[in-house]
Write an enzyme that holds these catalytic residues in place. Structure first.
Site, PDB file in Angstrom:
ATOM      1  N   HIS A   3       0.845  -1.195   0.000  1.00 35.20           N
ATOM      2  CA  HIS A   3       0.000   0.000   0.000  1.00 35.20           C
ATOM      3  C   HIS A   3       0.878   1.242   0.000  1.00 35.20           C
ATOM      4  O   HIS A   3       1.832   1.347   0.772  1.00 35.20           O
ATOM      5  CB  HIS A   3      -0.931   0.016   1.209  1.00 35.20           C
ATOM      6  N   SER A   4       0.542   2.206  -0.882  1.00 28.70           N
ATOM      7  CA  SER A   4       1.244   3.479  -0.980  1.00 28.70           C
ATOM      8  C   SER A   4       2.737   3.234  -1.244  1.00 28.70           C
ATOM      9  O   SER A   4       3.070   2.589  -2.232  1.00 28.70           O
ATOM     10  CB  SER A   4       0.988   4.304   0.291  1.00 28.70           C
ATOM     11  N   MET A   5       3.630   3.707  -0.392  1.00 33.54           N
ATOM     12  CA  MET A   5       5.050   3.438  -0.603  1.00 33.54           C
ATOM     13  C   MET A   5       5.312   1.947  -0.745  1.00 33.54           C
ATOM     14  O   MET A   5       6.169   1.509  -1.525  1.00 33.54           O
ATOM     15  CB  MET A   5       5.882   4.003   0.551  1.00 33.54           C
TER      16      MET A   5
ATOM     17  N   SER B 209      -1.543  -1.044  -4.175  1.00 33.14           N
ATOM     18  CA  SER B 209      -2.675  -0.311  -3.602  1.00 33.14           C
ATOM     19  C   SER B 209      -2.276   1.127  -3.262  1.00 33.14           C
ATOM     20  O   SER B 209      -1.201   1.374  -2.709  1.00 33.14           O
ATOM     21  CB  SER B 209      -3.144  -1.037  -2.331  1.00 33.14           C
TER      22      SER B 209
END
Length: 258
Positions: free
Chosen positions: A96-98, A124
Site C-alpha cells: 500500500h502506498s510506498m 494499492s
C-alpha cells in the site's frame, strides 16, 4: 541474512508455513510510517485460505532503535534478501502506498536474479512508478509532516490525535517520505507477473490515470479495482479486498501461474 535476522523483517500473522505449497503466501508491505501490524485485519479476513505475512521495516515499533532506511531501492533489497530465507513455495506481494513501489522493486529484483517472481503484485493506493509529482514532504518541519499525515488519514485522523504518537512515528515517516519522494524508476525494466491495482476514488495521491499507468509496468495480465474512499480506503473495505486477493490468486492457479 540468516533466518533469525530475517524474522526481524518478515512477520507471519498465522502459521509460518503453508500446508499446500501451491497456495501463495501473501507478503504485505506497509506505507510510509506504517508497520507490519497494519495488515492484521486483512490477514484475519483471509484466514488460513491465504497465509499472510507482514514486513516490518526498521525504525518503528519493536525496531524503533534501528536506523530508518531512507533509500527505497536499499529498502527493497533488504526485503528481497529476507524473502529468500522463506524457503520453497510461491509468494504474492501486496503493498500500500510506498509499499506498492517497494513491492514493485522487490519483484524486479526477483526477475533480475533469475528467481521465480511473485505470482502477482497487488499495488494499492499508489500511482504508477513512471508518474511523478513534485513532493518534498520529507523536508518539512515536524508540524508540516504531521499535517500531511492528518490530510491523508481523512476520516481516520483520530488515529493521529495523540501528539505523543505522532512524535514517536515522525522519524520513520520522514525517512520513508524521503525514500519514496526521491525514488525514480528504471524505464528499461518491466515485471513479468500479473499486476492488480487497487485505488480509492477520492485518494488525493492517485488519480484514475495515474493508477491506470501501472499497465505499462508489466508484461502480464493487468486490472484496476476502484473503491470508495481516500488514501486509506482499504480500512473500510477489508472484506472486499480480501475477496479480490483470493479471486485473483485463484485465477492465477487456474491459469497455471502458481
Amino acid at each position: 541474512m540468516t533466518s533469525d535476522e530475517a524474522q526481524n523483517w518478515i512477520r507471519p500473522f498465522g502459521p509460518a508455513g503453508t500446508v499446500d505449497d501451491s497456495v501463495p503466501r501473501l507478503v504485505c508491505l506497509p506505507h510510509a510510517g506504517g508497520s507490519a501490524s497494519f495488515y492484521r485485519p486483512l490477514a484475519e479476513a483471509l484466514g488460513e485460505r491465504v497465509p499472510t505475512l507482514g514486513v516490518q521495516y526498521p525504525g518503528r515499533q519493536d525496531r524503533y532503535r534501528e536506523p530508518v532506511i531512507s533509500d527505497l531501492r536499499e529498502l527493497a533489497a533488504e526485503v528481497f534478501t529476507a524473502l529468500r530465507t522463506l524457503g520453497p513455495g510461491p509468494v504474492a506481494l501486496f503493498g500500500h502506498s510506498m509499499g506498492a513501489v517497494v513491492g514493485y522493486e522487490v519483484a524486479l529484483l526477483m526477475r533480475r536474479a533469475g528467481l521465480p517472481g511473485p505470482v502477482r503484485l497487488f499495488a494499492s493506493g499508489r500511482r504508477a512508478p513512471s508518474r511523478y509529482r513534485f513532493e518534498n514532504v520529507w523536508r518539512r518541519d515536524d508540524a508540516g509532516i504531521g499535517a500531511e499525515l492528518r490530510r491523508l488519514a481523512g476520516t481516520h485522523a483520530e488515529l493521529l490525535a495523540d501528539p505523543e504518537v505522532v512524535e514517536l512515528v515522525l522519524p520513520a515517516v520522514r525517512g520513508d517520505y524521503r525514500a519514496i519522494e526521491t525514488y525514480r524508476h528504471d524505464p528499461a525494466e518491466r515485471l513479468g507477473c500479473p499486476l492488480s491495482v487497487l485505488t480509492g476514488d477520492a485518494d488525493p495521491m492517485v488519480s484514475a490515470d495515474e493508477a491506470a499507468d501501472w499497465r505499462g509496468h508489466t508484461e502480464g495480465p493487468f486490472s484496476v479495482r476502484t473503491f470508495t474512499g481516500a488514501h486509506f480506503y482499504l480500512l473500510d473495505h477489508i472484506a472486499s479486498i480480501a475477496g479480490a486477493v483470493e479471486a485473483d490468486l485463484a485465477a492465477d492457479r487456474v491459469a497455471g501461474a502458481v
